[in-house]
Structures are given as structure tokens and as C-alpha cells.
Design a protein around this motif. Structure first.
Motif, mmCIF file in Angstrom:
data_model
loop_
_atom_site.group_PDB
_atom_site.id
_atom_site.type_symbol
_atom_site.label_atom_id
_atom_site.label_comp_id
_atom_site.label_asym_id
_atom_site.label_seq_id
_atom_site.Cartn_x
_atom_site.Cartn_y
_atom_site.Cartn_z
ATOM 1 N N ILE A 179 0.844 -1.204 0.000
ATOM 2 C CA ILE A 179 0.000 0.000 0.000
ATOM 3 C C ILE A 179 0.874 1.247 0.000
ATOM 4 O O ILE A 179 0.658 2.174 -0.779
ATOM 5 C CB ILE A 179 -0.954 0.010 1.213
ATOM 6 N N LYS A 180 1.875 1.271 0.862
ATOM 7 C CA LYS A 180 2.714 2.466 1.009
ATOM 8 C C LYS A 180 3.554 2.768 -0.223
ATOM 9 O O LYS A 180 3.888 3.926 -0.478
ATOM 10 C CB LYS A 180 3.615 2.326 2.232
ATOM 11 N N LYS A 181 3.922 1.733 -1.000
ATOM 12 C CA LYS A 181 4.816 1.987 -2.127
ATOM 13 C C LYS A 181 4.125 1.985 -3.494
ATOM 14 O O LYS A 181 4.773 2.234 -4.505
ATOM 15 C CB LYS A 181 5.967 0.988 -2.130
ATOM 16 N N THR A 182 2.821 1.741 -3.542
ATOM 17 C CA THR A 182 2.112 1.715 -4.820
ATOM 18 C C THR A 182 2.017 3.113 -5.412
ATOM 19 O O THR A 182 1.584 4.048 -4.757
ATOM 20 C CB THR A 182 0.690 1.133 -4.644
ATOM 21 N N ARG A 183 2.451 3.213 -6.677
ATOM 22 C CA ARG A 183 2.377 4.495 -7.389
ATOM 23 C C ARG A 183 1.950 4.230 -8.822
ATOM 24 O O ARG A 183 2.460 3.313 -9.459
ATOM 25 C CB ARG A 183 3.730 5.196 -7.414
ATOM 26 N N HIS A 229 -4.878 6.327 -6.208
ATOM 27 C CA HIS A 229 -4.787 6.506 -4.760
ATOM 28 C C HIS A 229 -5.260 5.241 -4.054
ATOM 29 O O HIS A 229 -6.196 4.592 -4.508
ATOM 30 C CB HIS A 229 -5.693 7.637 -4.289
ATOM 31 N N SER A 271 -1.884 4.755 3.600
ATOM 32 C CA SER A 271 -2.150 5.226 2.240
ATOM 33 C C SER A 271 -0.858 5.220 1.454
ATOM 34 O O SER A 271 0.230 5.176 2.024
ATOM 35 C CB SER A 271 -2.753 6.630 2.243
ATOM 36 N N ASN A 272 -1.007 5.279 0.135
ATOM 37 C CA ASN A 272 0.158 5.520 -0.694
ATOM 38 C C ASN A 272 0.406 7.032 -0.691
ATOM 39 O O ASN A 272 -0.417 7.802 -0.182
ATOM 40 C CB ASN A 272 -0.032 4.926 -2.099
#
Length: 177
Positions: free
Chosen positions: A117-121, A137, A150-151
Motif C-alpha cells: 500500500i505504502k509503495k504503490t504508485r 490513490h 495510504s500511498n
């Protein structure tokens, strides 16, 4: 609170500015709800018949409920929600931006899923951004620990979760006593 009660509370918060659609079926999956936002701003010359320019902003929010979120399920939900949101985006010269958001309400979340979740872009420009852009998002709430994730792009969705479910958080962002 149960996941369903959390969803109802969250949908109530979104309903002020978003259109809510229940029981959404998309290619590859389904969601208990979707929130859709549309804003169009126009500049006129003398009358509304003579539009100088117009810009449109869209947001598509998909809500996902689960007892336990593992990394594989998260990857699948990211792909399904991103693909569903991309099918709604119709870039043209008036399209400025679109956001596709996945809001997850889970009783527990795996540490590996938290890292994903934190690194998804994901960000996409349409015709070198002349026809706008889109951004993906993710915001999640682990109900058992009252923790929020969150990302980097999903900070606003995370704030909305915190404002609705963090008992120590007030609407202005200050910690209550």
C-alpha cells in the motif's frame, strides 16, 4: 464497529460531494459501493454560448471490504480497481485530471500488504498531459488496530478515513483531550 457500519459511515461522508452507486460489478470483480465525483469549470465570453475554455475533474472511488487483507488479494484489487477506473476516463482537450481511488476497510492487514500500500504508485499522462492526467490513490483502515495507511498520492483519502474513525481526531486535525 463492523466493516459494514464503517462503510455506511464513510459513504455518508462521501455523499455530500459524490454520487454513490451500490453493488458495483466491474470486469474482474465487484465492490459494495462506488463514489463518483465530477466537476466542470467553464470560462465564457459574453454569454454561455461562447465558451473560451473548460476543464473537467473526475474521481472514481471503489470501496473494498474484507476480513483479512493479504498481499495477493491486495495486488488483485489494485489491478481490478485501476482497470475499472481507467475505463471510465475519457481524455479530451477539456479533461484536466482523474483520480482512481481504492478505499479498503479490513479487520486485519498483513505487514507485506501494508508495505505494498505504502509503495504503490501509478500516474498516467494523456497526450503529454495536453488531454490531462490520472493518478491512482489507495487508503486503508485496519479496523482491529484503528490504524490508517495510504500511498503517497492517497493522503487525502486517508485524512477522510481518520476524520471519520479516529476518536482522538477532530475535524480540524487537532487531537482532542
Amino acid at each position: 464497529m463492523t466493516k459494514e457500519e464503517c462503510l455506511e459511515r464513510l459513504l455518508n461522508a462521501y455523499s455530500h460531494h459524490y454520487d454513490i452507486v451500490r453493488d458495483v460489478t466491474v470486469e474482474g470483480g465487484s465492490y459494495p459501493a462506488e463514489a463518483i465525483f465530477f466537476l466542470r469549470d467553464e470560462n465564457y465570453l459574453i454569454s454561455r454560448k461562447h465558451v473560451l475554455n473548460a476543464v473537467e475533474n473526475h474521481e472514481y472511488v471503489y470501496f473494498y471490504l474484507t476480513d483479512h487483507l493479504d498481499a495477493e488479494t491486495l495486488r488483485q484489487q489494485i489491478e481490478v480497481s485501476r482497470a475499472a477506473g481507467m475505463t471510465n476516463i475519457k481524455p479530451d482537450k477539456e479533461h484536466m485530471s482523474s483520480f482512481v481511488t481504492l478505499v479498503i476497510l479490513a479487520d486485519t492487514i498483513d505487514p507485506e500488504a501494508k508495505a505494498i500500500i505504502k509503495k504503490t504508485r501509478f500516474r498516467k499522462n494523456f497526450r503529454l498531459a495536453l488531454h490531462g492526467w490520472m493518478e491512482y490513490h489507495i487508503a486503508a483502515m485496519e479496523i482491529s488496530t484503528q490504524s490508517f495507511l495510504s500511498n503517497p498520492a492517497g493522503k487525502e483519502a486517508k485524512k477522510l478515513l481518520e476524520m471519520n474513525f479516529n476518536p482522538r481526531q477532530t475535524k480540524k486535525g487537532r487531537v482532542s483531550q
